[in-house]
Motif scaffolding. Structure first.
Motif, short mmCIF file in Angstrom:
data_model
loop_
_atom_site.label_atom_id
_atom_site.label_comp_id
_atom_site.label_asym_id
_atom_site.label_seq_id
_atom_site.Cartn_x
_atom_site.Cartn_y
_atom_site.Cartn_z
N ASP A 282 0.82 -1.21 0.00
CA ASP A 282 0.00 0.00 0.00
C ASP A 282 0.85 1.26 0.00
OD1 ASP A 282 -2.48 -1.28 0.01
OD2 ASP A 282 -2.44 -1.54 2.17
N PHE A 283 2.10 1.17 0.48
CA PHE A 283 2.95 2.33 0.60
C PHE A 283 4.09 2.34 -0.42
CE2 PHE A 283 1.03 1.62 4.75
CZ PHE A 283 0.53 2.87 5.04
N GLY A 284 4.14 1.35 -1.28
CA GLY A 284 5.21 1.31 -2.27
C GLY A 284 6.55 0.97 -1.64
N HIS A 285 7.58 1.50 -2.20
CA HIS A 285 8.95 1.18 -1.73
C HIS A 285 9.36 2.17 -0.64
CE1 HIS A 285 9.33 -1.70 -4.97
NE2 HIS A 285 8.91 -0.76 -5.83
N VAL A 286 8.99 1.85 0.58
CA VAL A 286 9.38 2.68 1.71
C VAL A 286 9.94 1.76 2.79
CG1 VAL A 286 7.66 4.45 1.25
CG2 VAL A 286 7.08 2.54 2.74
N ASP A 287 10.77 2.34 3.63
CA ASP A 287 11.35 1.58 4.74
C ASP A 287 10.41 1.67 5.95
OD1 ASP A 287 13.64 0.86 3.36
OD2 ASP A 287 14.67 2.72 3.88
N LEU A 288 10.04 0.50 6.49
CA LEU A 288 9.18 0.43 7.67
C LEU A 288 9.89 -0.36 8.76
CD1 LEU A 288 5.74 -0.37 6.00
CD2 LEU A 288 6.50 1.82 6.92
N PRO A 289 9.54 -0.15 10.00
CA PRO A 289 10.16 -0.90 11.10
C PRO A 289 9.90 -2.40 10.93
CG PRO A 289 8.86 0.93 11.94
CD PRO A 289 8.54 0.81 10.49
N PRO A 290 10.75 -3.24 11.50
CA PRO A 290 10.50 -4.69 11.44
C PRO A 290 9.23 -5.06 12.20
CG PRO A 290 12.28 -4.19 12.97
CD PRO A 290 11.99 -2.91 12.24
N GLU A 291 8.61 -6.19 11.84
CA GLU A 291 7.32 -6.57 12.41
C GLU A 291 7.40 -6.85 13.90
OE1 GLU A 291 5.32 -9.65 10.38
OE2 GLU A 291 5.03 -8.49 8.54
N ASP A 292 8.59 -7.25 14.41
CA ASP A 292 8.68 -7.48 15.86
C ASP A 292 8.73 -6.17 16.64
OD1 ASP A 292 11.20 -6.70 15.06
OD2 ASP A 292 12.28 -8.20 16.23
N LEU A 293 8.85 -5.06 15.93
CA LEU A 293 8.85 -3.75 16.55
C LEU A 293 7.50 -3.06 16.39
CD1 LEU A 293 10.24 -1.35 17.93
CD2 LEU A 293 11.08 -0.64 15.67
N ALA A 294 6.93 -3.15 15.21
CA ALA A 294 5.67 -2.47 14.94
C ALA A 294 4.95 -3.17 13.80
CB ALA A 294 5.92 -1.00 14.58
N THR A 295 3.64 -3.09 13.82
CA THR A 295 2.83 -3.66 12.76
C THR A 295 1.94 -2.58 12.17
OG1 THR A 295 1.12 -4.32 14.32
CG2 THR A 295 2.79 -5.96 13.78
N LEU A 296 1.56 -2.79 10.94
CA LEU A 296 0.68 -1.84 10.26
C LEU A 296 -0.74 -1.96 10.80
CD1 LEU A 296 2.02 -2.31 6.64
CD2 LEU A 296 2.31 -0.29 8.06
N GLY A 297 -1.49 -0.91 10.69
CA GLY A 297 -2.86 -0.90 11.15
C GLY A 297 -3.82 -1.33 10.05
N SER A 298 -4.94 -0.64 9.96
CA SER A 298 -5.96 -1.00 8.99
C SER A 298 -6.42 0.24 8.24
CB SER A 298 -7.15 -1.67 9.68
OG SER A 298 -7.75 -0.77 10.59
#
Length: 349
Positions: A35-51
């Motif tokens: 949904d956000f294209g090529h962007v850097d996001l935190p690892p899943e053990d640190l944070a998860t995306l919402g809805s």
């Protein structure tokens, strides 16, 4: 609840169980990295995306409202039991008729929503044009939504398997514990309802209108339908009936009458005190003795200023907009007497 109070297994002879199934569609989909294209996001053990919302939430609000109305209706007439409600068998016809009316309203709102569904989605996309692709890539068809909006129930009889060859195992199944707890659940539900009534209707008031009696009548009718659950229930209905009969038929309720009502609500908030005084009625002292004692119980004299609040939950007060029921005071301003209602015995016990 300190006072032991249990229901007998034979109470099931007078009860039916209702299991309510109301499913709602959240109109949400999980956000993904795509949904956000090529962007850097935190690892899943640190944070998860919402809805993300894929339909306007206000278009679905009515379904949550109808679900709440169904729950509140069953709470007013039954007792929470086995994941649903236990209702009086002799009241089942009226209760099911009301559920049918709510189900039919739910179905009508569902068809109206589905008829406008495609247009609503397009309007939602247009409203968030900068994120149109994020929404459009997650939309679902109306058939998908139809399958996820539902209103149904099951009505059934519960009975212990006394004739089962392994009767001891049946006793250990947990049903007996559930039934024994019905009386305690009933008095706890009344206490919670009374607490809400105190905070939203009676706390700090120097006068009330007759609309303030609506929650007391709701408690009275609930208890009247369930007097067979435990011997202490019927005396409570007598106390409520006596209190209501003492009031003037019209005009505002003030002075001694209001103090009696405030003391009664405080008594209803405390299951143990309520059972103790119900026992006195059983022993022959009469509901008038309890009400007269309430007026002799000490209560704090201070009052607070009023402020607007919305009435929600179990209070059945949708009989027009009444400012009396749209006000609440600081619930600590005129508290019930002590942590428990201490009604003087006047030498009777």
């Amino acid at each position: 609840m300190d006072t032991p109070i249990l229901s007998d297994i034979r109470v099931l002879d007078n009860l039916l169980a209702v299991n309510l199934n109301i499913t709602l569609w959240s109109a949400r989909k999980k956000l993904t990295l795509e949904d956000f294209g090529h962007v850097d996001l935190p690892p899943e053990d640190l944070a998860t995306l919402g809805s993300k919302r894929i339909a306007p939430p206000e278009s679905l609000r009515i379904f949550g409202t109808l679900k709440a109305r169904a729950f509140n209706f069953l709470d007013r007439h039954g007792i929470r039991f086995l994941g649903g409600w236990a209702i009086p068998e002799d009241k089942a016809t009226d209760i099911i008729q009301e559920l049918c009316a709510l189900r039919d309203e739910f179905a009508a709102q569902k068809e109206a929503f589905l008829a406008e569904y495609d247009a609503l989605i397009q309007a939602w996309i247009a409203k968030h044009a900068d994120w149109a692709n994020l929404i459009a890539n997650s939309t679902v068809g109306s058939d998908y939504v139809r399958a996820r909006l539902g209103f149904s129930w099951q009505l059934y009889k519960v009975a212990p398997l006394m004739a089962h060859p392994d009767a001891e195992t049946m006793v250990e199944s947990g049903l007996y514990e559930e039934v024994e707890g019905l009386a305690g659940t009933l008095f706890t539900e009344i206490a919670k309802f009374a607490d809400e009534t105190w905070r939203k209707v009676y706390a700090g008031k120097t006068e009330v209108t007759h609309k303030a009696l609506s929650p007391l009548r709701t408690m009275y009718h609930k208890l009247m339908g369930l007097t067979f659950v435990e011997p202490h229930v019927a005396p409570v209905t007598e106390i409520l009936q006596m209190a209501l009969s003492r009031l003037p038929k019209k005009g505002t309720i003030v002075g001694t009458d209001l103090l009696m009502l405030q003391g009664l609500v405080c008594l209803l908030r405390d299951p143990d005190a309520l059972i103790e005084h119900s026992q006195q009625v059983i022993e022959g002292y009469g509901p008038a003795t309890v009400l007269d004692s309430i007026l002799r119980a000490p209560m704090a004299p201070t009052f607070a200023e009023h402020g607007p609040v919305e009435i929600t939950g179990l209070l059945d007060v949708d009989e027009g907009d009444d400012p009396e029921l749209a006000e609440i005071t600081d619930p600590t301003a005129r508290p019930c007497p002590g942590p428990r209602v201490q009604i003087p015995s006047m030498g009777l016990w």
